[in-house]
Design a protein around this motif. Structure first.
Motif, PDB file in Angstrom:
ATOM      1  N   LEU A   1      13.614  28.738 -28.660  1.00  0.00           N
ATOM      2  CA  LEU A   1      15.013  28.354 -28.521  1.00  0.00           C
ATOM      3  C   LEU A   1      15.901  29.455 -27.967  1.00  0.00           C
ATOM      4  O   LEU A   1      16.569  29.285 -26.975  1.00  0.00           O
ATOM      5  CB  LEU A   1      15.541  27.885 -29.878  1.00  0.00           C
ATOM      6  CG  LEU A   1      14.905  26.576 -30.349  1.00  0.00           C
ATOM      7  CD1 LEU A   1      15.373  26.217 -31.739  1.00  0.00           C
ATOM      8  CD2 LEU A   1      15.231  25.457 -29.354  1.00  0.00           C
ATOM      9  N   GLY A   2      15.898  30.586 -28.631  1.00  0.00           N
ATOM     10  CA  GLY A   2      16.875  31.589 -28.206  1.00  0.00           C
ATOM     11  C   GLY A   2      16.283  32.979 -28.118  1.00  0.00           C
ATOM     12  O   GLY A   2      15.078  33.177 -28.244  1.00  0.00           O
ATOM     13  N   ASP A   3      17.158  33.952 -27.915  1.00  0.00           N
ATOM     14  CA  ASP A   3      16.719  35.337 -27.761  1.00  0.00           C
ATOM     15  C   ASP A   3      16.022  35.851 -29.014  1.00  0.00           C
ATOM     16  O   ASP A   3      15.055  36.609 -28.925  1.00  0.00           O
ATOM     17  CB  ASP A   3      17.916  36.224 -27.433  1.00  0.00           C
ATOM     18  CG  ASP A   3      18.425  35.990 -26.014  1.00  0.00           C
ATOM     19  OD1 ASP A   3      17.659  35.439 -25.202  1.00  0.00           O
ATOM     20  OD2 ASP A   3      19.580  36.348 -25.737  1.00  0.00           O
ATOM     21  N   ALA A   4      16.525  35.445 -30.191  1.00  0.00           N
ATOM     22  CA  ALA A   4      15.924  35.933 -31.438  1.00  0.00           C
ATOM     23  C   ALA A   4      14.471  35.500 -31.525  1.00  0.00           C
ATOM     24  O   ALA A   4      13.594  36.287 -31.881  1.00  0.00           O
ATOM     25  CB  ALA A   4      16.700  35.416 -32.642  1.00  0.00           C
ATOM     26  N   GLU A   5      14.206  34.243 -31.158  1.00  0.00           N
ATOM     27  CA  GLU A   5      12.836  33.735 -31.230  1.00  0.00           C
ATOM     28  C   GLU A   5      11.951  34.379 -30.168  1.00  0.00           C
ATOM     29  O   GLU A   5      10.784  34.648 -30.409  1.00  0.00           O
ATOM     30  CB  GLU A   5      12.837  32.210 -31.094  1.00  0.00           C
ATOM     31  CG  GLU A   5      13.479  31.550 -32.295  1.00  0.00           C
ATOM     32  CD  GLU A   5      13.087  30.092 -32.455  1.00  0.00           C
ATOM     33  OE1 GLU A   5      12.683  29.470 -31.454  1.00  0.00           O
ATOM     34  OE2 GLU A   5      13.177  29.601 -33.596  1.00  0.00           O
ATOM     35  N   GLN A   6      12.525  34.621 -28.999  1.00  0.00           N
ATOM     36  CA  GLN A   6      11.762  35.306 -27.942  1.00  0.00           C
ATOM     37  C   GLN A   6      11.358  36.705 -28.404  1.00  0.00           C
ATOM     38  O   GLN A   6      10.230  37.136 -28.210  1.00  0.00           O
ATOM     39  CB  GLN A   6      12.611  35.432 -26.664  1.00  0.00           C
ATOM     40  CG  GLN A   6      13.045  34.118 -26.056  1.00  0.00           C
ATOM     41  CD  GLN A   6      11.956  33.465 -25.213  1.00  0.00           C
ATOM     42  OE1 GLN A   6      10.946  34.089 -24.905  1.00  0.00           O
ATOM     43  NE2 GLN A   6      12.154  32.202 -24.863  1.00  0.00           N
ATOM     44  N   LEU A   7      12.319  37.363 -29.048  1.00  0.00           N
ATOM     45  CA  LEU A   7      12.074  38.723 -29.537  1.00  0.00           C
ATOM     46  C   LEU A   7      10.971  38.721 -30.601  1.00  0.00           C
ATOM     47  O   LEU A   7      10.037  39.516 -30.548  1.00  0.00           O
ATOM     48  CB  LEU A   7      13.372  39.287 -30.124  1.00  0.00           C
ATOM     49  CG  LEU A   7      13.255  40.600 -30.901  1.00  0.00           C
ATOM     50  CD1 LEU A   7      12.969  41.750 -29.955  1.00  0.00           C
ATOM     51  CD2 LEU A   7      14.528  40.879 -31.682  1.00  0.00           C
ATOM     52  N   LEU A   8      11.083  37.777 -31.537  1.00  0.00           N
ATOM     53  CA  LEU A   8      10.083  37.669 -32.599  1.00  0.00           C
ATOM     54  C   LEU A   8       8.713  37.347 -32.021  1.00  0.00           C
ATOM     55  O   LEU A   8       7.701  37.916 -32.436  1.00  0.00           O
ATOM     56  CB  LEU A   8      10.482  36.563 -33.584  1.00  0.00           C
ATOM     57  CG  LEU A   8      11.361  37.032 -34.727  1.00  0.00           C
ATOM     58  CD1 LEU A   8      12.080  35.856 -35.357  1.00  0.00           C
ATOM     59  CD2 LEU A   8      10.510  37.744 -35.774  1.00  0.00           C
ATOM     60  N   HIS A   9       8.692  36.432 -31.055  1.00  0.00           N
ATOM     61  CA  HIS A   9       7.434  36.036 -30.407  1.00  0.00           C
ATOM     62  C   HIS A   9       6.745  37.265 -29.822  1.00  0.00           C
ATOM     63  O   HIS A   9       5.550  37.476 -30.010  1.00  0.00           O
ATOM     64  CB  HIS A   9       7.721  34.996 -29.328  1.00  0.00           C
ATOM     65  CG  HIS A   9       6.496  34.497 -28.631  1.00  0.00           C
ATOM     66  ND1 HIS A   9       6.036  35.045 -27.457  1.00  0.00           N
ATOM     67  CD2 HIS A   9       5.623  33.527 -28.974  1.00  0.00           C
ATOM     68  CE1 HIS A   9       4.932  34.413 -27.100  1.00  0.00           C
ATOM     69  NE2 HIS A   9       4.660  33.487 -27.995  1.00  0.00           N
ATOM     70  N   GLN A  10       7.518  38.071 -29.132  1.00  0.00           N
ATOM     71  CA  GLN A  10       6.930  39.271 -28.526  1.00  0.00           C
ATOM     72  C   GLN A  10       6.436  40.246 -29.590  1.00  0.00           C
ATOM     73  O   GLN A  10       5.332  40.774 -29.515  1.00  0.00           O
ATOM     74  CB  GLN A  10       7.958  39.979 -27.632  1.00  0.00           C
ATOM     75  CG  GLN A  10       7.321  41.181 -26.925  1.00  0.00           C
ATOM     76  CD  GLN A  10       8.315  42.025 -26.148  1.00  0.00           C
ATOM     77  OE1 GLN A  10       9.497  41.688 -26.062  1.00  0.00           O
ATOM     78  NE2 GLN A  10       7.829  43.119 -25.596  1.00  0.00           N
ATOM     79  N   PHE A  11       7.261  40.442 -30.607  1.00  0.00           N
ATOM     80  CA  PHE A  11       6.891  41.398 -31.659  1.00  0.00           C
ATOM     81  C   PHE A  11       5.616  40.954 -32.366  1.00  0.00           C
ATOM     82  O   PHE A  11       4.696  41.735 -32.586  1.00  0.00           O
ATOM     83  CB  PHE A  11       8.041  41.531 -32.665  1.00  0.00           C
ATOM     84  CG  PHE A  11       7.827  42.628 -33.673  1.00  0.00           C
ATOM     85  CD1 PHE A  11       8.252  43.921 -33.408  1.00  0.00           C
ATOM     86  CD2 PHE A  11       7.163  42.373 -34.863  1.00  0.00           C
ATOM     87  CE1 PHE A  11       8.040  44.940 -34.322  1.00  0.00           C
ATOM     88  CE2 PHE A  11       6.944  43.390 -35.784  1.00  0.00           C
ATOM     89  CZ  PHE A  11       7.387  44.671 -35.504  1.00  0.00           C
ATOM     90  N   LEU A  12       5.554  39.669 -32.721  1.00  0.00           N
ATOM     91  CA  LEU A  12       4.418  39.156 -33.490  1.00  0.00           C
ATOM     92  C   LEU A  12       3.129  39.174 -32.686  1.00  0.00           C
ATOM     93  O   LEU A  12       2.040  39.266 -33.236  1.00  0.00           O
ATOM     94  CB  LEU A  12       4.709  37.731 -33.990  1.00  0.00           C
ATOM     95  CG  LEU A  12       5.909  37.595 -34.932  1.00  0.00           C
ATOM     96  CD1 LEU A  12       6.215  36.131 -35.207  1.00  0.00           C
ATOM     97  CD2 LEU A  12       5.671  38.337 -36.242  1.00  0.00           C
ATOM     98  N   ASN A  13       3.275  39.069 -31.361  1.00  0.00           N
ATOM     99  CA  ASN A  13       2.086  39.109 -30.502  1.00  0.00           C
ATOM    100  C   ASN A  13       1.763  40.522 -30.024  1.00  0.00           C
ATOM    101  O   ASN A  13       0.738  40.728 -29.370  1.00  0.00           O
ATOM    102  CB  ASN A  13       2.277  38.198 -29.289  1.00  0.00           C
ATOM    103  CG  ASN A  13       2.068  36.746 -29.649  1.00  0.00           C
ATOM    104  OD1 ASN A  13       0.945  36.321 -29.891  1.00  0.00           O
ATOM    105  ND2 ASN A  13       3.138  35.990 -29.714  1.00  0.00           N
ATOM    106  N   GLY A  14       2.641  41.451 -30.309  1.00  0.00           N
ATOM    107  CA  GLY A  14       2.439  42.813 -29.819  1.00  0.00           C
ATOM    108  C   GLY A  14       2.388  42.863 -28.299  1.00  0.00           C
ATOM    109  O   GLY A  14       1.708  43.686 -27.712  1.00  0.00           O
ATOM    110  N   ALA A  15       3.112  41.927 -27.668  1.00  0.00           N
ATOM    111  CA  ALA A  15       3.064  41.842 -26.203  1.00  0.00           C
ATOM    112  C   ALA A  15       3.901  42.941 -25.566  1.00  0.00           C
ATOM    113  O   ALA A  15       4.897  43.374 -26.128  1.00  0.00           O
ATOM    114  CB  ALA A  15       3.574  40.473 -25.748  1.00  0.00           C
ATOM    115  N   SER A  16       3.496  43.347 -24.363  1.00  0.00           N
ATOM    116  CA  SER A  16       4.186  44.468 -23.728  1.00  0.00           C
ATOM    117  C   SER A  16       5.368  44.013 -22.883  1.00  0.00           C
ATOM    118  O   SER A  16       6.178  44.817 -22.464  1.00  0.00           O
ATOM    119  CB  SER A  16       3.219  45.281 -22.877  1.00  0.00           C
ATOM    120  OG  SER A  16       2.651  44.435 -21.907  1.00  0.00           O
ATOM    121  N   THR A  17       5.496  42.704 -22.617  1.00  0.00           N
ATOM    122  CA  THR A  17       6.683  42.237 -21.914  1.00  0.00           C
ATOM    123  C   THR A  17       7.387  41.166 -22.731  1.00  0.00           C
ATOM    124  O   THR A  17       6.770  40.473 -23.526  1.00  0.00           O
ATOM    125  CB  THR A  17       6.346  41.627 -20.528  1.00  0.00           C
ATOM    126  OG1 THR A  17       5.448  40.545 -20.734  1.00  0.00           O
ATOM    127  CG2 THR A  17       5.729  42.654 -19.616  1.00  0.00           C
TER     128      THR A  17
END
Ligand SMILES: Nc1ncnc2c1ncn2[C@@H]1O[C@H](COP(=O)(O)OP(=O)(O)O)[C@@H](O)[C@H]1O
Ligand SMILES: [Mg+2]
Length: 288
Positions: free
Chosen positions: A253-269
């Protein structure tokens, strides 16, 4: 305070002076509850205030504002950590088990002497009985064969196990861990996770665990809380965080979820790295 809560944190604020002596808020209005018997994992980027929060929870640091209320089983009513005197604080702290890197083993004592220490200091239990308790505690973490060794003779994983035996010596109601798998290989780290889950299930302790190892976090957590810039970005059940982790980024949905998604996946982008993080994060903060 929720009747199921063992710790209730309300608008906790903690500042430290920066280089010019100006106060900087490391905890900037943190609110959430820790439920009796759960394993709560605290996550967040380096420097976001996780260790500071743990130190406030154990009464090592006094918060500058807000409240941290405890309701352990021996209390007739919740007690605000900020409002109790040193004697009472000491008594409450005996209900805690702490496994921090700073609280490492005493190098001049053997493994069993390390485990016996809290019992000697805080109880009047007979030395022969202390010996029996120490044996049981060491057995629980499979360290009995190493009872007479000095800490310098132990591997990293064995030191953690011994530390865990000492942290549980007084049968704590709440166990606090700060990055328990830091510096351990994945197999040893998984073994420590097993022990933590064991304590949680068999001894019904409440566990509060700071970690940035996502594999470990998803293995042990009942609920998770993500901190960002000294505030709660998201708190929820493990399943909710799993859904976020596994979601197709396009559906978020939003930036917060995008941020969490990246953090939880340990993704570099992602939003952590793509954009000017700082100003964006401020918008994302959801007050607990
Ligand atoms: N005792 C202290 N004195 C001054 N600053 C501190 C102290 N403890 C932590 N800080 C500062 O607070 C911020 C958060 O630190 P910390 O809680 O250790 O973060 P984390 O554990 O999330 O990596 C950092 O900027 C750190 O420098
Ligand atoms: Mg830390």
């Amino acid at each position: 305070m929720d009747s199921n809560a063992v710790i209730s944190i309300r608008d906790a604020v903690k500042s430290f002076p920066d280089r010019d002596g100006e106060p900087v808020r490391v905890l900037d209005g943190v609110s959430f509850e820790i439920h009796r018997g759960e394993t709560l994992v605290i996550m967040g980027g380096s420097g976001c205030g996780k260790s500071t929060l743990l130190n406030c929870l154990i009464g090592e640091y006094r918060i500058d504002g807000g409240s941290i209320a405890y309701h352990t089983s021996d209390m007739d009513r919740p007690r605000d950590l900020a409002a109790v005197d040193e004697v009472e604080l000491d008594r409450i702290r005996q209900r805690f088990g702490i496994l921090f890197q700073s609280g490492a083993l005493f190098n001049s004592l053997t493994v069993s002497e390390n485990v016996a220490l809290p019992l000697r200091e805080h109880t009047s239990v007979d030395p022969a009985v202390i010996d029996i308790i120490v044996t049981l505690k060491l057995q629980q973490v499979k360290m009995l064969p190493h009872r007479d060794k000095m800490p310098s003779q132990l591997s990293g994983g064995q030191k953690k196990r011994a530390g865990l035996a000492r942290a549980t010596a007084l049968d704590p109601e709440i166990l606090f861990y700060d990055e328990p798998s830091a510096g351990l290989d994945p197999v040893t780290s998984a073994a420590i996770d097993e022990l933590m889950m064991d304590f949680s299930k068999k001894l019904h302790v409440t566990s509060v665990v700071v970690t940035h190892e996502m594999d470990s976090a998803f293995r042990i957590a009942d609920r998770m809380v993500m901190l960002e810039k000294g505030r709660v970005l998201r708190i929820g059940k493990r399943e909710e965080f799993e859904q976020l982790r596994d979601a197709d980024p396009g559906t978020l949905l939003g930036d917060a979820e995008q941020l969490l998604h990246q953090f939880l996946n340990g993704a570099s982008t992602g939003p952590l790295t793509d954009r000017d993080g700082l100003s964006m994060f401020e918008k994302l903060i959801i007050q607990g």
